[in-house]
Design an enzyme around this catalytic site. Structure first.
Site, mmCIF file in Angstrom:
data_model
loop_
_atom_site.group_PDB
_atom_site.id
_atom_site.type_symbol
_atom_site.label_atom_id
_atom_site.label_comp_id
_atom_site.label_asym_id
_atom_site.label_seq_id
_atom_site.Cartn_x
_atom_site.Cartn_y
_atom_site.Cartn_z
ATOM 1 N N ARG A 284 -11.904 -5.586 -11.207
ATOM 2 C CA ARG A 284 -12.328 -4.397 -10.431
ATOM 3 C C ARG A 284 -13.851 -4.241 -10.478
ATOM 4 N NH1 ARG A 284 -8.892 -1.419 -7.005
ATOM 5 N NH2 ARG A 284 -10.005 0.480 -7.576
ATOM 6 N N PHE B 49 -5.809 7.348 6.879
ATOM 7 C CA PHE B 49 -6.254 6.006 7.272
ATOM 8 C C PHE B 49 -5.167 4.944 7.130
ATOM 9 C CE2 PHE B 49 -7.607 6.623 2.799
ATOM 10 C CZ PHE B 49 -7.011 5.517 2.176
ATOM 11 N N HIS C 292 -9.181 -7.246 -2.017
ATOM 12 C CA HIS C 292 -8.315 -6.334 -2.787
ATOM 13 C C HIS C 292 -8.242 -6.808 -4.232
ATOM 14 C CE1 HIS C 292 -4.839 -3.998 -4.073
ATOM 15 N NE2 HIS C 292 -4.438 -5.114 -4.653
ATOM 16 N N THR D 70 -14.754 0.898 -4.056
ATOM 17 C CA THR D 70 -13.947 0.760 -2.833
ATOM 18 C C THR D 70 -14.805 0.843 -1.573
ATOM 19 O OG1 THR D 70 -12.077 1.774 -3.968
ATOM 20 C CG2 THR D 70 -12.020 1.794 -1.556
ATOM 21 N N TYR E 187 0.818 -1.219 0.000
ATOM 22 C CA TYR E 187 0.000 0.000 0.000
ATOM 23 C C TYR E 187 0.855 1.274 0.000
ATOM 24 C CZ TYR E 187 -4.476 -2.477 0.679
ATOM 25 O OH TYR E 187 -5.600 -3.260 0.524
ATOM 26 N N ARG F 236 -18.205 -6.684 -3.147
ATOM 27 C CA ARG F 236 -18.339 -5.760 -2.018
ATOM 28 C C ARG F 236 -19.804 -5.332 -1.824
ATOM 29 N NH1 ARG F 236 -13.069 -2.247 -3.840
ATOM 30 N NH2 ARG F 236 -11.486 -3.225 -2.518
ATOM 31 N N ASN G 165 -13.650 -3.985 3.807
ATOM 32 C CA ASN G 165 -14.257 -4.264 2.494
ATOM 33 C C ASN G 165 -13.789 -5.577 1.850
ATOM 34 O OD1 ASN G 165 -11.754 -3.369 1.758
ATOM 35 N ND2 ASN G 165 -12.454 -1.748 0.389
HETATM 36 P P1 IDP Z 1 -9.185 -0.170 -3.621
HETATM 37 O O1 IDP Z 1 -8.954 -1.256 -2.580
HETATM 38 O O2 IDP Z 1 -10.586 -0.199 -4.142
HETATM 39 O O3 IDP Z 1 -8.145 -0.173 -4.709
HETATM 40 P P2 IDP Z 1 -7.764 2.138 -2.501
HETATM 41 O O4 IDP Z 1 -8.147 3.563 -2.673
HETATM 42 O O5 IDP Z 1 -6.559 1.632 -3.206
HETATM 43 O O6 IDP Z 1 -9.059 1.251 -2.853
HETATM 44 O O7 IDP Z 1 -7.607 1.890 -0.920
HETATM 45 C C1 IDP Z 1 -7.040 0.677 -0.441
HETATM 46 C C2 IDP Z 1 -7.838 0.220 0.745
HETATM 47 O O8 IDP Z 1 -7.715 1.158 1.795
HETATM 48 C C3 IDP Z 1 -9.352 0.100 0.529
HETATM 49 O O9 IDP Z 1 -9.737 -1.109 -0.090
HETATM 50 C C4 IDP Z 1 -9.866 0.189 1.941
HETATM 51 O O10 IDP Z 1 -9.724 -1.057 2.651
HETATM 52 C C5 IDP Z 1 -8.903 1.184 2.558
HETATM 53 N N1 IDP Z 1 -9.470 2.540 2.518
HETATM 54 C C6 IDP Z 1 -9.586 3.357 1.443
HETATM 55 N N2 IDP Z 1 -10.152 4.525 1.768
HETATM 56 C C7 IDP Z 1 -10.409 4.450 3.103
HETATM 57 C C8 IDP Z 1 -10.994 5.348 4.049
HETATM 58 O O11 IDP Z 1 -11.419 6.457 3.724
HETATM 59 N N3 IDP Z 1 -11.089 4.893 5.334
HETATM 60 C C9 IDP Z 1 -10.646 3.670 5.725
HETATM 61 N N4 IDP Z 1 -10.084 2.802 4.880
HETATM 62 C C10 IDP Z 1 -9.969 3.178 3.579
HETATM 63 MG MG MG Z 2 -6.139 0.252 -4.670
#
Ligand code: IDP
Ligand code: MG
Length: 154
Positions: free
Chosen positions: A89, A61, A119, A95, A53, A106, A116
């Protein structure tokens, strides 16, 4: 079909494992016609998750995300097929599960963004990076499923 060799990195997160959703999630990709080429069950280190990440390191977060993701075992996988990154996706859904359409993983199986359950790589480039982080070359298997001729046109 050479175009069908695209690969994506999919991972059932700790909450998906704890909630007993591993089989259901694998089944979605399997039933779609995508090909499983790597899979493991592992409890990931914070070090690995920080690399995974890295793009989100400055987000508020981020510490909570690393804690959540390192809180138990996960199921990292590599799936192969035509447009599998983009379609993967779509299958995951947005997300934030509050915005994920019903019918998506999801959308059907979770409620909050910080839990969620799954990944999926967001581009072919990040898929390559993520596959390299979680698997050795030997762990990604080249094989031909018996039904391949029935999934793709010639
Ligand atoms: P993605 O998993 O759909 O690619 P990303 O923006 O890459 O989304 O974020 C990675 C992961 O970080 C998300 O799947 C989620 O678990 C967590 N995440 C993203 N935004 C937030 C937030 O606003 N609060 C808490 N966790 C978040
Ligand atoms: Mg991502």
């Amino acid at each position: 079909m050479a175009e069908a060799r695209e690969r994506t990195f999919i991972m059932v997160k700790p909450d998906g494992v704890q909630r007993g959703l591993v089989g259901k999630i694998i089944k979605r990709f399997e039933s779609k016609g995508f090909k499983l080429v790597a899979l493991k069950f592992t409890w990931p280190s914070e070090e690995l998750l920080k690399k995974h990440y890295a793009d989100l390191a400055t987000k508020p977060f981020f510490p909570g995300l690393v804690k959540y993701m390192s809180s138990g075992p996960v199921v990292p996988m590599v799936w192969e097929g035509l447009n599998v990154v983009k379609t993967g996706r779509v299958m995951l859904g947005a997300t934030n599960p509050a915005d994920s359409a019903p019918g998506t993983i999801r959308g059907d199986l979770c409620i909050q963004v910080g839990r969620n359950i799954i990944h999926g790589s967001d581009s072919v480039e990040s898929a390559k990076k993520e596959i390299g982080l979680w698997f050795t070359e030997k762990e990604v298997i080249n094989w031909k499923p018996a039904n391949e001729g029935w999934v793709y046109e010639d």
